[in-house]
Design a protein around this motif. Structure first.
Motif, PDB file in Angstrom:
ATOM      1  N   LEU A 195      68.879  48.000 -32.205  1.00 47.72           N
ATOM      2  CA  LEU A 195      68.949  48.139 -33.656  1.00 47.72           C
ATOM      3  C   LEU A 195      68.551  46.824 -34.303  1.00 47.72           C
ATOM      4  O   LEU A 195      69.209  45.801 -34.093  1.00 47.72           O
ATOM      5  CB  LEU A 195      70.364  48.550 -34.092  1.00 47.72           C
ATOM      6  CG  LEU A 195      70.581  48.808 -35.576  1.00 47.72           C
ATOM      7  CD1 LEU A 195      69.664  49.901 -36.103  1.00 47.72           C
ATOM      8  CD2 LEU A 195      72.040  49.171 -35.845  1.00 47.72           C
ATOM      9  N   SER A 196      67.493  46.863 -35.072  1.00 50.91           N
ATOM     10  CA  SER A 196      67.011  45.670 -35.775  1.00 50.91           C
ATOM     11  C   SER A 196      67.591  45.635 -37.189  1.00 50.91           C
ATOM     12  O   SER A 196      68.085  46.644 -37.706  1.00 50.91           O
ATOM     13  CB  SER A 196      65.486  45.690 -35.859  1.00 50.91           C
ATOM     14  OG  SER A 196      65.058  46.697 -36.764  1.00 50.91           O
ATOM     15  N   GLY A 197      67.474  44.481 -37.811  1.00 53.93           N
ATOM     16  CA  GLY A 197      67.900  44.351 -39.198  1.00 53.93           C
ATOM     17  C   GLY A 197      67.123  45.269 -40.120  1.00 53.93           C
ATOM     18  O   GLY A 197      67.677  45.855 -41.054  1.00 53.93           O
ATOM     19  N   ASP A 198      65.819  45.425 -39.861  1.00 53.95           N
ATOM     20  CA  ASP A 198      65.004  46.309 -40.697  1.00 53.95           C
ATOM     21  C   ASP A 198      65.424  47.766 -40.536  1.00 53.95           C
ATOM     22  O   ASP A 198      65.505  48.512 -41.520  1.00 53.95           O
ATOM     23  CB  ASP A 198      63.517  46.150 -40.369  1.00 53.95           C
ATOM     24  CG  ASP A 198      62.919  44.881 -40.958  1.00 53.95           C
ATOM     25  OD1 ASP A 198      63.446  44.379 -41.977  1.00 53.95           O
ATOM     26  OD2 ASP A 198      61.928  44.390 -40.394  1.00 53.95           O
ATOM     27  N   ASP A 199      65.677  48.197 -39.296  1.00 55.64           N
ATOM     28  CA  ASP A 199      66.114  49.583 -39.100  1.00 55.64           C
ATOM     29  C   ASP A 199      67.488  49.824 -39.706  1.00 55.64           C
ATOM     30  O   ASP A 199      67.756  50.892 -40.260  1.00 55.64           O
ATOM     31  CB  ASP A 199      66.105  49.963 -37.619  1.00 55.64           C
ATOM     32  CG  ASP A 199      64.740  50.428 -37.148  1.00 55.64           C
ATOM     33  OD1 ASP A 199      64.051  51.142 -37.913  1.00 55.64           O
ATOM     34  OD2 ASP A 199      64.363  50.106 -36.009  1.00 55.64           O
ATOM     35  N   CYS A 200      68.370  48.826 -39.620  1.00 52.67           N
ATOM     36  CA  CYS A 200      69.683  48.983 -40.240  1.00 52.67           C
ATOM     37  C   CYS A 200      69.540  49.083 -41.754  1.00 52.67           C
ATOM     38  O   CYS A 200      70.217  49.888 -42.398  1.00 52.67           O
ATOM     39  CB  CYS A 200      70.598  47.821 -39.845  1.00 52.67           C
ATOM     40  SG  CYS A 200      72.318  48.106 -40.303  1.00 52.67           S
ATOM     41  N   TYR A 201      68.650  48.283 -42.333  1.00 50.60           N
ATOM     42  CA  TYR A 201      68.411  48.361 -43.780  1.00 50.60           C
ATOM     43  C   TYR A 201      67.822  49.722 -44.158  1.00 50.60           C
ATOM     44  O   TYR A 201      68.213  50.304 -45.173  1.00 50.60           O
ATOM     45  CB  TYR A 201      67.480  47.223 -44.234  1.00 50.60           C
ATOM     46  CG  TYR A 201      67.302  47.189 -45.723  1.00 50.60           C
ATOM     47  CD1 TYR A 201      68.288  46.654 -46.547  1.00 50.60           C
ATOM     48  CD2 TYR A 201      66.160  47.693 -46.320  1.00 50.60           C
ATOM     49  CE1 TYR A 201      68.127  46.623 -47.923  1.00 50.60           C
ATOM     50  CE2 TYR A 201      65.990  47.670 -47.695  1.00 50.60           C
ATOM     51  CZ  TYR A 201      66.982  47.134 -48.491  1.00 50.60           C
ATOM     52  OH  TYR A 201      66.835  47.111 -49.861  1.00 50.60           O
ATOM     53  N   ALA A 202      66.910  50.232 -43.356  1.00 47.65           N
ATOM     54  CA  ALA A 202      66.340  51.561 -43.619  1.00 47.65           C
ATOM     55  C   ALA A 202      67.442  52.623 -43.577  1.00 47.65           C
ATOM     56  O   ALA A 202      67.477  53.530 -44.420  1.00 47.65           O
ATOM     57  CB  ALA A 202      65.241  51.882 -42.608  1.00 47.65           C
ATOM     58  N   LEU A 203      68.348  52.502 -42.613  1.00 40.99           N
ATOM     59  CA  LEU A 203      69.475  53.435 -42.529  1.00 40.99           C
ATOM     60  C   LEU A 203      70.362  53.304 -43.759  1.00 40.99           C
ATOM     61  O   LEU A 203      70.780  54.305 -44.344  1.00 40.99           O
ATOM     62  CB  LEU A 203      70.282  53.176 -41.255  1.00 40.99           C
ATOM     63  CG  LEU A 203      71.562  53.976 -41.091  1.00 40.99           C
ATOM     64  CD1 LEU A 203      71.284  55.474 -41.055  1.00 40.99           C
ATOM     65  CD2 LEU A 203      72.297  53.535 -39.822  1.00 40.99           C
ATOM     66  N   ARG A 204      70.639  52.088 -44.163  1.00 39.04           N
ATOM     67  CA  ARG A 204      71.437  51.849 -45.367  1.00 39.04           C
ATOM     68  C   ARG A 204      70.812  52.549 -46.568  1.00 39.04           C
ATOM     69  O   ARG A 204      71.478  53.233 -47.331  1.00 39.04           O
ATOM     70  CB  ARG A 204      71.534  50.339 -45.609  1.00 39.04           C
ATOM     71  CG  ARG A 204      72.070  49.940 -46.958  1.00 39.04           C
ATOM     72  CD  ARG A 204      71.261  48.729 -47.461  1.00 39.04           C
ATOM     73  NE  ARG A 204      71.645  48.333 -48.782  1.00 39.04           N
ATOM     74  CZ  ARG A 204      71.061  48.779 -49.889  1.00 39.04           C
ATOM     75  NH1 ARG A 204      70.092  49.664 -49.859  1.00 39.04           N
ATOM     76  NH2 ARG A 204      71.462  48.345 -51.065  1.00 39.04           N
ATOM     77  N   CYS A 205      69.510  52.372 -46.746  1.00 39.40           N
ATOM     78  CA  CYS A 205      68.816  52.982 -47.890  1.00 39.40           C
ATOM     79  C   CYS A 205      68.862  54.506 -47.813  1.00 39.40           C
ATOM     80  O   CYS A 205      69.147  55.175 -48.810  1.00 39.40           O
ATOM     81  CB  CYS A 205      67.372  52.499 -47.958  1.00 39.40           C
ATOM     82  SG  CYS A 205      67.226  50.751 -48.377  1.00 39.40           S
ATOM     83  N   ALA A 206      68.589  55.062 -46.643  1.00 42.80           N
ATOM     84  CA  ALA A 206      68.595  56.526 -46.485  1.00 42.80           C
ATOM     85  C   ALA A 206      69.980  57.094 -46.750  1.00 42.80           C
ATOM     86  O   ALA A 206      70.122  58.101 -47.457  1.00 42.80           O
ATOM     87  CB  ALA A 206      68.115  56.909 -45.087  1.00 42.80           C
ATOM     88  N   LEU A 207      71.004  56.452 -46.216  1.00 40.46           N
ATOM     89  CA  LEU A 207      72.353  56.981 -46.379  1.00 40.46           C
ATOM     90  C   LEU A 207      72.867  56.809 -47.808  1.00 40.46           C
ATOM     91  O   LEU A 207      73.373  57.756 -48.410  1.00 40.46           O
ATOM     92  CB  LEU A 207      73.321  56.327 -45.394  1.00 40.46           C
ATOM     93  CG  LEU A 207      74.709  56.936 -45.436  1.00 40.46           C
ATOM     94  CD1 LEU A 207      74.698  58.309 -44.782  1.00 40.46           C
ATOM     95  CD2 LEU A 207      75.719  56.051 -44.760  1.00 40.46           C
ATOM     96  N   LEU A 208      72.710  55.621 -48.361  1.00 44.35           N
ATOM     97  CA  LEU A 208      73.270  55.361 -49.690  1.00 44.35           C
ATOM     98  C   LEU A 208      72.515  56.048 -50.816  1.00 44.35           C
ATOM     99  O   LEU A 208      73.109  56.444 -51.811  1.00 44.35           O
ATOM    100  CB  LEU A 208      73.341  53.860 -49.961  1.00 44.35           C
ATOM    101  CG  LEU A 208      74.246  53.055 -49.033  1.00 44.35           C
ATOM    102  CD1 LEU A 208      74.244  51.588 -49.432  1.00 44.35           C
ATOM    103  CD2 LEU A 208      75.658  53.604 -49.016  1.00 44.35           C
ATOM    104  N   HIS A 209      71.207  56.201 -50.658  1.00 47.68           N
ATOM    105  CA  HIS A 209      70.409  56.768 -51.741  1.00 47.68           C
ATOM    106  C   HIS A 209      70.105  58.253 -51.565  1.00 47.68           C
ATOM    107  O   HIS A 209      69.774  58.932 -52.535  1.00 47.68           O
ATOM    108  CB  HIS A 209      69.096  56.000 -51.919  1.00 47.68           C
ATOM    109  CG  HIS A 209      69.306  54.562 -52.251  1.00 47.68           C
ATOM    110  ND1 HIS A 209      69.878  54.136 -53.431  1.00 47.68           N
ATOM    111  CD2 HIS A 209      69.045  53.439 -51.549  1.00 47.68           C
ATOM    112  CE1 HIS A 209      69.955  52.825 -53.440  1.00 47.68           C
ATOM    113  NE2 HIS A 209      69.453  52.372 -52.313  1.00 47.68           N
ATOM    114  N   GLU A 210      70.203  58.732 -50.328  1.00 47.76           N
ATOM    115  CA  GLU A 210      69.831  60.122 -50.057  1.00 47.76           C
ATOM    116  C   GLU A 210      70.897  60.907 -49.302  1.00 47.76           C
ATOM    117  O   GLU A 210      70.745  62.105 -49.098  1.00 47.76           O
ATOM    118  CB  GLU A 210      68.520  60.157 -49.251  1.00 47.76           C
ATOM    119  CG  GLU A 210      67.372  59.477 -49.960  1.00 47.76           C
ATOM    120  CD  GLU A 210      66.172  59.245 -49.055  1.00 47.76           C
ATOM    121  OE1 GLU A 210      66.227  59.592 -47.864  1.00 47.76           O
ATOM    122  OE2 GLU A 210      65.167  58.702 -49.561  1.00 47.76           O
ATOM    123  N   GLY A 211      71.935  60.235 -48.824  1.00 47.17           N
ATOM    124  CA  GLY A 211      72.955  60.912 -48.031  1.00 47.17           C
ATOM    125  C   GLY A 211      72.416  61.409 -46.699  1.00 47.17           C
ATOM    126  O   GLY A 211      72.877  62.411 -46.169  1.00 47.17           O
TER     127      GLY A 211
END
Length: 173
Positions: A74-90
């Protein structure tokens, strides 16, 4: 930070997995902003914070002894992508996220009665993680970061953080 750390720990105890994920994925944002309040958090700062404070927990040597290689699950970029997907799109589908590095999606597992663990397993563009392990790793990284701050830095960060007061004027968190 006690309110954020305590809230995540309570959500873990309550097995409130959605809250656990949201709180875990926002901790880097909160830490980044507390580190430098004059700058907004962004993908680069979030990913760098993750790489430094949590990333080592997601890097392993894999392969037969003579062919072992470091593999970053798990990279920082993938974690950030997950953060964005979860927080903005559920969602845990990161295929549309610009920050996505390796993975297209994530699947989280909650601990069951049988004790099985499915953590840091990769299947093509999907990463499988145990929600409780992920949260504890994020929390450990945030706590270590917090403990590395000077008392003056901690005091300044506390002064800028969310506080909740009760309706009778007492401090709730």
């Amino acid at each position: 930070m006690d309110g954020f750390f305590g809230g995540l720990e309570q959500s873990l105890r309550d097995r409130n997995w959605h809250a656990v994920l949201v709180m875990s994925l926002t901790l880097p944002d909160i830490c980044v902003k507390a580190s430098d309040p004059s700058r907004k958090t962004n993908r680069t700062r979030y990913a760098a914070w993750f790489e430094q404070h949590v990333g080592p927990s997601y890097t392993r040597s894999v392969g037969a002894q003579q062919y072992r290689q470091e593999h970053k699950f798990l990279s920082g970029d993938d974690c950030y992508a997950l953060r964005c997907a979860l927080l903005h799109e559920g969602s845990t589908d990161t295929s549309e996220q610009r920050a996505s590095d390796v993975f297209d999606s994530f699947r989280f597992f909650a601990p069951g009665a049988d004790g099985n663990v499915n953590h840091m397993n990769q299947d093509g563009g999907k990463l499988y993680l145990m929600v409780d392990v992920f949260a504890k790793d994020m929390l450990a990284g945030a706590r270590a970061w917090w403990d590395s701050l000077t008392p003056a830095e901690q005091t300044a960060a506390k002064a800028r953080q969310l506080t909740v007061t009760t309706t009778d004027g007492g401090m709730a968190i």
